[in-house]
Design an enzyme around this catalytic site. Structure first.
Site, PDB file in Angstrom:
ATOM      1  N   CYS A 169     -13.951  -5.040   3.004  1.00 57.93           N
ATOM      2  CA  CYS A 169     -13.533  -5.809   4.184  1.00 57.93           C
ATOM      3  C   CYS A 169     -13.920  -5.080   5.469  1.00 57.93           C
ATOM      4  O   CYS A 169     -13.144  -5.012   6.421  1.00 57.93           O
ATOM      5  CB  CYS A 169     -12.034  -6.087   4.159  1.00 57.93           C
ATOM      6  SG  CYS A 169     -11.530  -7.167   2.829  1.00 57.93           S
ATOM      7  N   LYS A 207       0.823  -1.213   0.000  1.00 56.02           N
ATOM      8  CA  LYS A 207       0.000   0.000   0.000  1.00 56.02           C
ATOM      9  C   LYS A 207       0.858   1.264   0.000  1.00 56.02           C
ATOM     10  O   LYS A 207       0.320   2.375  -0.069  1.00 56.02           O
ATOM     11  CB  LYS A 207      -0.941   0.011   1.208  1.00 56.02           C
ATOM     12  CG  LYS A 207      -1.971  -1.118   1.204  1.00 56.02           C
ATOM     13  CD  LYS A 207      -2.897  -1.029   2.391  1.00 56.02           C
ATOM     14  CE  LYS A 207      -3.795  -2.253   2.516  1.00 56.02           C
ATOM     15  NZ  LYS A 207      -4.780  -2.362   1.427  1.00 56.02           N
TER      16      LYS A 207
END
Length: 409
Positions: free
Chosen positions: A364, A224
């Site tokens: 999520c 990320k």
């Protein structure tokens, strides 16, 4: 920041998708990789691919230097006190599970409390659910304010002397909320609890100083933050890590193996069983170099600008709902939203036809979706290579999508 020069460092952005120039707005899921990271991986595999620590030959020494050099880069990046406090792992998920299975299993018992929030990613919910089931502890949630922020008064009310672990994300991957981790850590410590921080959405975008935060554990993922997939970091205070047992056993993490018993290496290696993630660590080190060269303060400032610009433009679209803090200064560089009468997956599909990549689904974070009273949302997330023009393309695509579905129905 010279954005065009930065964009030239990301070769994947120089392509067309479905006949249109790519607009990549899904960096909260995974970021793109600059040439320097790609080259670092290429150089390792072409020039000094070898296992680390055990070998005395030249390639092994070079690989070990690269791997441990990356650990020192991470230490400086988050301002850990010692390299012994930096553990390489697969990612944030593995790091949180390790804390739950090791520290949690040894320090949480029936009647104790674990405190999290409704905004957490599944990887910061399920490990604590499992720990609570195994130990008989109670899993408690700090309630959210109407705008998706946390009130420190609610934090104080939720954490008690029975609380043993508090685990909260520093930045929400859905709402963009930036949580007051330093203050929450202080409250946790006042009650004798340890503080675990999910830093997956923070470390790529802003300066992190774990000593200033005073958190006990901090986890983040390389993919990320312009690094490779499959590499992440668990930071832990040395006193905790020394007392914890490893959860993965095998080569590399042992000191001595007998027929009936074994002993472990010292920190940090006792938590790095098996062949380490050598290339991933080296690539992560290159990503840290890249981000440091630009400056985390500059990156954070620029992403706040993009978020403010996006919220201003998107708010002009009738029937579009934006979730999370309304003040761009209180949120990170992402915007999660829904368009009336258009399912997020349909929206993402139509945008993809115009070369615009966004995320659609529950991200999520199903408990948060329930709190928002939606089944799913769309999300545009920004990074240092995005531009106002990217956001203009997104807004135009949203308007076109709305018009298309209005005509159809």
């Amino acid at each position: 920041m010279n954005i065009q020069e930065i964009r030239r460092q990301f070769p994947i952005l120089d392509q067309e998708v479905n006949g249109q120039p790519l607009v990549y707005l899904d960096s909260a899921a995974t970021s793109q990789k600059p040439l320097s990271v790609i080259r670092a991986l290429d150089e390792y595999y072409k020039g000094y691919n070898s296992n680390v620590h055990r070998g005395v030959h030249t390639l092994g020494t070079r690989a070990t230097d690269g791997y441990e050099g990356a650990r020192e880069k991470v230490r400086k990046f988050i301002n850990a006190a010692s390299n012994e406090e930096v553990i390489f792992m697969r990612g944030t998920t593995t790091a949180i599970n390790t804390v739950a299975q090791s520290y949690g299993a040894d320090n949480v018992k029936e009647g104790d409390e674990i405190v999290i929030t409704h905004m957490e990613h599944h990887s910061n919910i399920i490990p604590w659910q499992q720990l609570a089931k195994i130990t008989g502890a109670t899993l408690k949630y700090v309630p959210l304010q109407e705008d998706g922020t946390l009130s420190l008064d609610d934090v104080r009310e939720t954490i008690t002397d029975n609380t043993k672990i508090v685990s909260i994300m520093m930045v929400s991957n859905v709402l963009g909320t930036m949580n007051p981790i330093k203050e929450i850590t202080q409250i946790a410590h006042e009650h004798g609890a340890v503080m675990m921080v999910d830093g997956a959405q923070a470390a790529p975008h802003m300066k992190v100083d774990v000593q200033d935060l005073d958190c006990d554990f901090f986890a983040f993922s390389g993919h990320k933050m312009a690094g490779p997939t499959g590499i992440g970091v668990l930071y832990g205070k040395k006193k905790h890590l020394n007392a914890m047992e490893p959860v993965e056993f095998g080569g590399e993490m042992i000191d001595f193996v007998g027929l009936q018993d074994s002993t472990w290496k010292e920190l940090p290696w006792k938590f790095e069983g098996g062949t380490p993630i050598i290339a991933g660590a080296i690539g992560l080190g290159a990503a840290i170099d890249f981000l440091n060269e630009i400056g985390l303060d500059e990156i954070e400032k620029y992403e706040h600008h993009l978020a403010a610009y996006a919220m201003e433009k998107m708010s002009e679209i009738d029937g579009l709902t934006i979730y999370g803090p309304k003040d761009p200064g209180q949120r990170a560089g992402l915007v999660t939203f829904n368009l009336d009468d258009v399912h997020p997956h349909d929206l993402a599909t139509v945008l993809d036809a115009d070369g615009i990549a966004i995320r659609a689904g529950h991200h999520c974070a199903q408990p948060l979706m329930k709190w928002l009273d939606v089944s799913s949302t769309a999300r545009a997330s920004f990074y240092l290579y995005n531009t106002e023009e990217d956001i203009d393309r997104l807004v135009n695509g949203l308007v076109k999508t709305k018009e298309y579905f209005s005509d159809v129905f």
